[in-house]
Design a protein around this motif. Structure first.
Motif, PDB file in Angstrom:
ATOM      1  N   GLU A  27     -77.385   7.114 -55.235  1.00 54.30           N
ATOM      2  CA  GLU A  27     -76.013   6.604 -55.237  1.00 54.30           C
ATOM      3  C   GLU A  27     -75.310   6.920 -56.561  1.00 54.30           C
ATOM      4  O   GLU A  27     -74.137   7.278 -56.583  1.00 54.30           O
ATOM      5  CB  GLU A  27     -76.006   5.087 -54.989  1.00 54.30           C
ATOM      6  CG  GLU A  27     -76.804   4.647 -53.768  1.00 54.30           C
ATOM      7  CD  GLU A  27     -76.322   5.297 -52.478  1.00 54.30           C
ATOM      8  OE1 GLU A  27     -75.121   5.595 -52.381  1.00 54.30           O
ATOM      9  OE2 GLU A  27     -77.155   5.534 -51.581  1.00 54.30           O
ATOM     10  N   ILE A  28     -76.063   6.792 -57.646  1.00 58.06           N
ATOM     11  CA  ILE A  28     -75.488   7.089 -58.958  1.00 58.06           C
ATOM     12  C   ILE A  28     -75.311   8.605 -59.096  1.00 58.06           C
ATOM     13  O   ILE A  28     -74.328   9.085 -59.683  1.00 58.06           O
ATOM     14  CB  ILE A  28     -76.395   6.562 -60.093  1.00 58.06           C
ATOM     15  CG1 ILE A  28     -76.750   5.080 -59.861  1.00 58.06           C
ATOM     16  CG2 ILE A  28     -75.747   6.740 -61.454  1.00 58.06           C
ATOM     17  CD1 ILE A  28     -75.601   4.135 -59.947  1.00 58.06           C
ATOM     18  N   ALA A  29     -76.261   9.373 -58.534  1.00 55.17           N
ATOM     19  CA  ALA A  29     -76.167  10.831 -58.618  1.00 55.17           C
ATOM     20  C   ALA A  29     -74.908  11.336 -57.906  1.00 55.17           C
ATOM     21  O   ALA A  29     -74.156  12.152 -58.456  1.00 55.17           O
ATOM     22  CB  ALA A  29     -77.412  11.469 -58.012  1.00 55.17           C
ATOM     23  N   THR A  30     -74.657  10.830 -56.698  1.00 55.88           N
ATOM     24  CA  THR A  30     -73.452  11.280 -55.989  1.00 55.88           C
ATOM     25  C   THR A  30     -72.191  10.815 -56.731  1.00 55.88           C
ATOM     26  O   THR A  30     -71.190  11.533 -56.769  1.00 55.88           O
ATOM     27  CB  THR A  30     -73.418  10.751 -54.537  1.00 55.88           C
ATOM     28  OG1 THR A  30     -73.790   9.387 -54.544  1.00 55.88           O
ATOM     29  CG2 THR A  30     -74.351  11.520 -53.645  1.00 55.88           C
ATOM     30  N   THR A  31     -72.279   9.641 -57.346  1.00 56.90           N
ATOM     31  CA  THR A  31     -71.138   9.159 -58.126  1.00 56.90           C
ATOM     32  C   THR A  31     -70.820  10.134 -59.268  1.00 56.90           C
ATOM     33  O   THR A  31     -69.670  10.529 -59.465  1.00 56.90           O
ATOM     34  CB  THR A  31     -71.433   7.761 -58.711  1.00 56.90           C
ATOM     35  OG1 THR A  31     -71.653   6.864 -57.637  1.00 56.90           O
ATOM     36  CG2 THR A  31     -70.292   7.263 -59.559  1.00 56.90           C
ATOM     37  N   ALA A  32     -71.875  10.549 -59.996  1.00 53.66           N
ATOM     38  CA  ALA A  32     -71.672  11.478 -61.111  1.00 53.66           C
ATOM     39  C   ALA A  32     -71.075  12.784 -60.599  1.00 53.66           C
ATOM     40  O   ALA A  32     -70.191  13.370 -61.227  1.00 53.66           O
ATOM     41  CB  ALA A  32     -72.996  11.740 -61.819  1.00 53.66           C
ATOM     42  N   GLY A  33     -71.561  13.236 -59.450  1.00 52.66           N
ATOM     43  CA  GLY A  33     -71.033  14.465 -58.859  1.00 52.66           C
ATOM     44  C   GLY A  33     -69.550  14.350 -58.575  1.00 52.66           C
ATOM     45  O   GLY A  33     -68.764  15.239 -58.930  1.00 52.66           O
ATOM     46  N   LEU A  34     -69.163  13.227 -57.998  1.00 53.53           N
ATOM     47  CA  LEU A  34     -67.741  13.035 -57.683  1.00 53.53           C
ATOM     48  C   LEU A  34     -66.900  12.961 -58.957  1.00 53.53           C
ATOM     49  O   LEU A  34     -65.774  13.439 -58.999  1.00 53.53           O
ATOM     50  CB  LEU A  34     -67.548  11.764 -56.843  1.00 53.53           C
ATOM     51  CG  LEU A  34     -67.981  11.874 -55.381  1.00 53.53           C
ATOM     52  CD1 LEU A  34     -67.904  10.521 -54.680  1.00 53.53           C
ATOM     53  CD2 LEU A  34     -67.127  12.891 -54.634  1.00 53.53           C
ATOM     54  N   HIS A  35     -67.471  12.356 -60.010  1.00 54.35           N
ATOM     55  CA  HIS A  35     -66.727  12.265 -61.276  1.00 54.35           C
ATOM     56  C   HIS A  35     -66.467  13.645 -61.878  1.00 54.35           C
ATOM     57  O   HIS A  35     -65.478  13.836 -62.581  1.00 54.35           O
ATOM     58  CB  HIS A  35     -67.499  11.406 -62.289  1.00 54.35           C
ATOM     59  CG  HIS A  35     -67.411   9.940 -61.982  1.00 54.35           C
ATOM     60  ND1 HIS A  35     -68.125   8.991 -62.656  1.00 54.35           N
ATOM     61  CD2 HIS A  35     -66.692   9.273 -61.056  1.00 54.35           C
ATOM     62  CE1 HIS A  35     -67.843   7.787 -62.162  1.00 54.35           C
ATOM     63  NE2 HIS A  35     -66.991   7.941 -61.189  1.00 54.35           N
ATOM     64  N   HIS A  36     -67.396  14.592 -61.631  1.00 50.55           N
ATOM     65  CA  HIS A  36     -67.267  15.904 -62.259  1.00 50.55           C
ATOM     66  C   HIS A  36     -66.629  16.955 -61.371  1.00 50.55           C
ATOM     67  O   HIS A  36     -66.367  18.068 -61.828  1.00 50.55           O
ATOM     68  CB  HIS A  36     -68.639  16.395 -62.735  1.00 50.55           C
ATOM     69  CG  HIS A  36     -69.152  15.638 -63.928  1.00 50.55           C
ATOM     70  ND1 HIS A  36     -69.757  14.409 -63.819  1.00 50.55           N
ATOM     71  CD2 HIS A  36     -69.121  15.916 -65.246  1.00 50.55           C
ATOM     72  CE1 HIS A  36     -70.080  13.966 -65.016  1.00 50.55           C
ATOM     73  NE2 HIS A  36     -69.706  14.866 -65.911  1.00 50.55           N
ATOM     74  N   ALA A  37     -66.401  16.613 -60.107  1.00 49.56           N
ATOM     75  CA  ALA A  37     -65.851  17.612 -59.176  1.00 49.56           C
ATOM     76  C   ALA A  37     -64.404  17.930 -59.539  1.00 49.56           C
ATOM     77  O   ALA A  37     -63.639  17.032 -59.867  1.00 49.56           O
ATOM     78  CB  ALA A  37     -65.921  17.077 -57.758  1.00 49.56           C
ATOM     79  N   VAL A  38     -64.053  19.215 -59.481  1.00 49.94           N
ATOM     80  CA  VAL A  38     -62.663  19.582 -59.769  1.00 49.94           C
ATOM     81  C   VAL A  38     -61.961  20.132 -58.527  1.00 49.94           C
ATOM     82  O   VAL A  38     -60.810  20.544 -58.591  1.00 49.94           O
ATOM     83  CB  VAL A  38     -62.565  20.615 -60.918  1.00 49.94           C
ATOM     84  CG1 VAL A  38     -63.050  20.010 -62.211  1.00 49.94           C
ATOM     85  CG2 VAL A  38     -63.350  21.873 -60.595  1.00 49.94           C
ATOM     86  N   GLY A  39     -62.644  20.142 -57.398  1.00 48.04           N
ATOM     87  CA  GLY A  39     -62.093  20.749 -56.190  1.00 48.04           C
ATOM     88  C   GLY A  39     -60.926  19.989 -55.577  1.00 48.04           C
ATOM     89  O   GLY A  39     -60.629  18.861 -55.973  1.00 48.04           O
ATOM     90  N   ASP A  40     -60.289  20.624 -54.584  1.00 48.96           N
ATOM     91  CA  ASP A  40     -59.246  19.957 -53.805  1.00 48.96           C
ATOM     92  C   ASP A  40     -59.882  18.977 -52.831  1.00 48.96           C
ATOM     93  O   ASP A  40     -59.220  18.084 -52.303  1.00 48.96           O
ATOM     94  CB  ASP A  40     -58.438  20.988 -53.015  1.00 48.96           C
ATOM     95  CG  ASP A  40     -57.748  21.980 -53.939  1.00 48.96           C
ATOM     96  OD1 ASP A  40     -56.926  21.518 -54.746  1.00 48.96           O
ATOM     97  OD2 ASP A  40     -58.069  23.183 -53.879  1.00 48.96           O
TER      98      ASP A  40
END
Ligand code: UDP
Ligand code: MG
Length: 319
Positions: free
Chosen positions: A77-90
């Motif tokens: 859950e924390i891993a996906t959170t970090a991914g979303l924080h760093h995503a720059v996509g549309d």
């Protein structure tokens, strides 16, 4: 216009799956055509195998591949959170590394997103590979959450989903530590649609969520999304007062006003028991009262966004 899609993949001991999922994603993006570009964000959640060096190999040959490495295992859950924080996509697509979420469905997710849905969620139809206990556990969990939880988490929905930039930005507003990513995403609202898939067996490696870890996750979700267990004590207390109060009154009237005219002759211990029960009820209902205060405090400390705006219209001329 070229659209960038961020693919978010949590990784915990998935050395055998990194190359296959990368290849599968490449294939799907060639199906999608030249209108879509991608970035692939691997979040290495403290793996103790060769996952990191497998990802490094991809980084060497494809500049679109990125990696966030955690200092230790923090959980999916924390891993996906970090991914979303760093995503720059549309938009971002979350997908498991073990190929249980079929990459072939990505064009379908993207198509629905392009139709205007802010979040398109993969719903698991059935999962023959799951043990009976795990399946039973998940049914009980979702039923209980539906009954007593304050956040609605639809059953069988998975993390496999595409979410629009609007949703990603709104998601960043959550500060709570104890979290289920998809629960928070569901809380946000927005325009949703669903696609259905059958989960395949895991490609390689082992499922890392042991039964104990799943039970812990379920318990902490209950605690953070529901105060029912504590409030239940309060209800029980009120019930006990409602029963023992009138009974005590009846005994009092019978003994001291009617002076045992009914002939029931309540014994001393019986009277004591009723008095005792009454005060237990008082204590329990006070606990329930405390639950209300805790609910209030919990609401404040999790510091969720107060509201989520989907779009604003005609505001620009003021600026
Ligand atoms: N995962 C993770 N951290 C963990 C456990 C799992 O990042 O502590 C990742 C894992 O690498 C996989 C996904 O989360 O990509 C789903 O994990 P798993 O297949 O073990 O769970 P299940 O399929 O049983 O839900
Ligand atoms: Mg899996």
């Amino acid at each position: 216009m070229l659209k960038l899609i961020s693919i978010i993949i949590p990784v915990y001991n998935e050395e055998g799956n990194i190359a296959p999922i990368y290849d599968a994603l490449r294939t799907q993006f060639s199906v999608l055509g030249a209108d879509f570009d991608y970035e692939i964000i691997f979040i290495n959640d403290g793996s103790c195998d060769n996952s990191a060096s497998q990802i490094d190999i991809l980084i060497q040959k494809d500049f679109r591949v990125k990696m966030i490495e955690f200092s230790r295992n923090f959980g999916k859950e924390i891993a996906t959170t970090a991914g979303l924080h760093h995503a720059v996509g549309d938009a971002a697509i979350m997908i498991d590394a073990d190929l249980q979420h079929p990459p072939e469905l990505i064009p379908k997710l993207v198509a629905k997103w392009q139709q205007g849905f802010d979040m398109v969620i993969g719903v698991r139809q059935n999962n023959e590979t799951e043990s009976l206990i795990k399946r039973f556990g998940s049914i009980v969990f979702y039923k209980a959450m539906k009954l007593i939880g304050e956040t609605k988490i639809a059953s069988r929905t998975t993390d496999f989903r595409i979410i629009d930039r609007k949703v990603i930005d709104a998601f960043k507003g959550f500060g709570e530590h104890n979290r289920i990513t998809r629960g928070l995403l569901d809380w946000l609202g927005f325009k949703k649609d669903y696609i259905y898939f059958t989960a395949r067996p895991r490609q390689s490696g082992q499922a890392s969520y042991s039964k104990m870890k799943l039970i812990k996750l379920a318990l902490s979700t209950f605690v953070s999304h529901s105060l029912f267990p504590l409030k239940f004590a309060g209800y029980l207390g009120i019930l006990i007062i409602g029963f023992s109060g009138p009974l005590g009154l009846f005994i009092f009237i019978d003994k001291y006003i009617l002076t045992d005219a009914t002939g029931l002759n309540f014994s001393g211990p019986a009277i004591l028991a009723v008095i005792n029960m009454f005060f237990t009820g008082v204590i329990l209902s006070c606990l329930g009262l405390i639950a209300l205060y805790i609910a209030d405090i919990q609401g404040e400390v999790t510091n969720r966004p107060i509201y989520i705006v989907r779009s604003k219209k005609n505001f620009d001329h003021n600026q």
